[in-house]
Design a protein around this motif. Structure first.
Motif, mmCIF file in Angstrom:
data_model
loop_
_atom_site.group_PDB
_atom_site.id
_atom_site.type_symbol
_atom_site.label_atom_id
_atom_site.label_comp_id
_atom_site.label_asym_id
_atom_site.label_seq_id
_atom_site.Cartn_x
_atom_site.Cartn_y
_atom_site.Cartn_z
ATOM 1 N N PHE A 169 -3.823 -2.546 -9.124
ATOM 2 C CA PHE A 169 -4.720 -1.938 -8.142
ATOM 3 C C PHE A 169 -5.614 -3.000 -7.508
ATOM 4 O O PHE A 169 -6.194 -3.830 -8.198
ATOM 5 C CB PHE A 169 -5.576 -0.855 -8.802
ATOM 6 C CG PHE A 169 -6.605 -0.271 -7.891
ATOM 7 C CD1 PHE A 169 -6.256 0.707 -6.970
ATOM 8 C CD2 PHE A 169 -7.923 -0.710 -7.925
ATOM 9 C CE1 PHE A 169 -7.208 1.247 -6.114
ATOM 10 C CE2 PHE A 169 -8.878 -0.178 -7.072
ATOM 11 C CZ PHE A 169 -8.514 0.807 -6.164
ATOM 12 N N SER A 194 0.845 -1.191 0.000
ATOM 13 C CA SER A 194 0.000 0.000 0.000
ATOM 14 C C SER A 194 0.878 1.238 0.000
ATOM 15 O O SER A 194 2.050 1.184 0.371
ATOM 16 C CB SER A 194 -0.935 0.015 1.215
ATOM 17 O OG SER A 194 -0.196 0.139 2.414
ATOM 18 N N TYR A 195 0.281 2.335 -0.419
ATOM 19 C CA TYR A 195 0.976 3.617 -0.370
ATOM 20 C C TYR A 195 -0.013 4.693 0.033
ATOM 21 O O TYR A 195 -1.226 4.542 -0.142
ATOM 22 C CB TYR A 195 1.642 3.953 -1.709
ATOM 23 C CG TYR A 195 0.686 4.118 -2.873
ATOM 24 C CD1 TYR A 195 0.131 5.358 -3.174
ATOM 25 C CD2 TYR A 195 0.341 3.038 -3.681
ATOM 26 C CE1 TYR A 195 -0.737 5.518 -4.241
ATOM 27 C CE2 TYR A 195 -0.524 3.191 -4.743
ATOM 28 C CZ TYR A 195 -1.057 4.430 -5.017
ATOM 29 O OH TYR A 195 -1.925 4.581 -6.072
ATOM 30 N N ASP A 219 2.780 9.095 -5.917
ATOM 31 C CA ASP A 219 2.847 8.499 -7.247
ATOM 32 C C ASP A 219 4.127 7.712 -7.486
ATOM 33 O O ASP A 219 4.130 6.754 -8.259
ATOM 34 C CB ASP A 219 2.684 9.581 -8.313
ATOM 35 C CG ASP A 219 1.267 10.139 -8.345
ATOM 36 O OD1 ASP A 219 0.332 9.418 -7.939
ATOM 37 O OD2 ASP A 219 1.095 11.292 -8.770
ATOM 38 N N THR A 272 -2.109 7.546 -0.532
ATOM 39 C CA THR A 272 -2.687 8.039 -1.771
ATOM 40 C C THR A 272 -2.064 9.389 -2.119
ATOM 41 O O THR A 272 -1.952 10.263 -1.276
ATOM 42 C CB THR A 272 -4.213 8.136 -1.637
ATOM 43 O OG1 THR A 272 -4.705 6.840 -1.250
ATOM 44 C CG2 THR A 272 -4.863 8.564 -2.938
ATOM 45 N N THR A 311 -3.902 3.335 -0.751
ATOM 46 C CA THR A 311 -4.246 2.630 -1.970
ATOM 47 C C THR A 311 -3.435 1.337 -1.979
ATOM 48 O O THR A 311 -2.226 1.362 -1.764
ATOM 49 C CB THR A 311 -3.921 3.479 -3.212
ATOM 50 O OG1 THR A 311 -4.665 4.700 -3.136
ATOM 51 C CG2 THR A 311 -4.307 2.737 -4.489
ATOM 52 N N GLU A 318 3.601 -0.718 -9.909
ATOM 53 C CA GLU A 318 3.188 -1.052 -11.272
ATOM 54 C C GLU A 318 4.339 -1.632 -12.082
ATOM 55 O O GLU A 318 4.157 -2.605 -12.823
ATOM 56 C CB GLU A 318 2.613 0.188 -11.956
ATOM 57 C CG GLU A 318 1.271 0.591 -11.377
ATOM 58 C CD GLU A 318 0.734 1.918 -11.890
ATOM 59 O OE1 GLU A 318 -0.445 2.214 -11.596
ATOM 60 O OE2 GLU A 318 1.470 2.660 -12.576
ATOM 61 N N SER A 362 5.677 5.736 -5.388
ATOM 62 C CA SER A 362 5.487 4.391 -4.853
ATOM 63 C C SER A 362 4.508 3.605 -5.731
ATOM 64 O O SER A 362 4.704 2.406 -5.975
ATOM 65 C CB SER A 362 5.004 4.448 -3.405
ATOM 66 O OG SER A 362 5.231 3.225 -2.763
ATOM 67 N N ARG A 363 3.478 4.268 -6.215
ATOM 68 C CA ARG A 363 2.535 3.608 -7.125
ATOM 69 C C ARG A 363 3.277 3.103 -8.368
ATOM 70 O O ARG A 363 3.079 1.966 -8.799
ATOM 71 C CB ARG A 363 1.417 4.565 -7.545
ATOM 72 C CG ARG A 363 0.460 3.963 -8.580
ATOM 73 C CD ARG A 363 -0.563 4.966 -9.107
ATOM 74 N NE ARG A 363 0.018 6.215 -9.546
ATOM 75 C CZ ARG A 363 0.606 6.410 -10.734
ATOM 76 N NH1 ARG A 363 0.730 5.419 -11.590
ATOM 77 N NH2 ARG A 363 1.092 7.605 -11.048
ATOM 78 N N ARG A 364 4.156 3.933 -8.932
ATOM 79 C CA ARG A 364 4.899 3.536 -10.132
ATOM 80 C C ARG A 364 5.815 2.341 -9.850
ATOM 81 O O ARG A 364 5.953 1.446 -10.700
ATOM 82 C CB ARG A 364 5.699 4.711 -10.682
ATOM 83 C CG ARG A 364 4.829 5.716 -11.428
ATOM 84 C CD ARG A 364 5.638 6.741 -12.191
ATOM 85 N NE ARG A 364 6.575 7.488 -11.373
ATOM 86 C CZ ARG A 364 6.289 8.601 -10.707
ATOM 87 N NH1 ARG A 364 5.067 9.109 -10.762
ATOM 88 N NH2 ARG A 364 7.209 9.219 -9.992
ATOM 89 N N TYR A 416 -2.183 -2.302 -3.733
ATOM 90 C CA TYR A 416 -1.896 -3.034 -4.957
ATOM 91 C C TYR A 416 -1.565 -4.468 -4.558
ATOM 92 O O TYR A 416 -1.237 -4.738 -3.406
ATOM 93 C CB TYR A 416 -0.696 -2.410 -5.678
ATOM 94 C CG TYR A 416 -1.075 -1.306 -6.647
ATOM 95 C CD1 TYR A 416 -0.735 -1.397 -7.999
ATOM 96 C CD2 TYR A 416 -1.783 -0.191 -6.234
ATOM 97 C CE1 TYR A 416 -1.071 -0.391 -8.898
ATOM 98 C CE2 TYR A 416 -2.140 0.816 -7.120
ATOM 99 C CZ TYR A 416 -1.781 0.703 -8.454
ATOM 100 O OH TYR A 416 -2.132 1.687 -9.344
#
Length: 163
Positions: free
Chosen positions: A138, A119-120, A125, A122, A156, A132, A127-129, A158
């Motif tokens: 997601f 999780s990161y 970005d 929200t 959020t 991914e 960490s989201r990248r 993943y």
């Protein structure tokens, strides 16, 4: 565990100063990674980190110095969550992605995990990248899951399954 530029291994007693500088005293890391802030190296209680089976140092292969950490937790029935933090002076160089990819291989192949989540906060970005790029997708959004640094934080999530 090794990658092209990194070594992932156990945190050692000799890592105290690097851990302090790159994790516990780095205010930028504190904004993106849940950890206890340490004001000074002299008062930093490092005793609970070395020797843990779930916590690994992320080291530069060239120097052997700890630049970050990666860990797994909440292990239940072949599912676990991971977390990672890299010192802000090392951001933007692909180290987190490199470490997470290798760590996922370890969790699936050596620990027998079936699903790994992360999780990161929200809005983080970067960490989201990382997630991914490592093949994670997601899973869910959790509004105001907990309070951190005095404010409610959205997470959020993943996930990736054994492939």
């Amino acid at each position: 565990m090794e990658t092209e530029r990194l070594i992932l291994d156990r945190v050692r007693e000799t890592d105290k100063e690097d851990y302090f500088n790159n994790i516990s005293h780095d205010r930028k890391v504190l904004e993106t990674f849940v950890c206890r802030y340490a004001e000074s190296l002299d008062t930093f209680d490092f005793s609970s980190y070395p020797g843990r089976d779930d916590l690994f140092a992320i080291r530069l292969k060239a120097t052997g110095r700890l630049i970050g950490i990666i860990l797994y937790f909440d292990e239940t029935d072949g599912v676990c969550e991971i977390g990672y933090g890299i010192g802000s002076t090392h951001w933007g160089k692909g180290y987190a992605t490199e470490a997470v990819k290798r760590f996922l291989t370890y969790l699936f192949d050596e620990k027998g995990m079936q699903t790994v989540t992360a999780s990161y906060f929200t809005g983080n970005d970067a960490s989201r990248r990382v997630m991914e790029k490592c093949g994670m997708t997601f899973s869910r959004f959790s509004p105001q899951e907990f309070t951190y640094l005095g404010k409610p934080r959205d997470l959020t999530y993943y996930a990736i399954d054994r492939q």
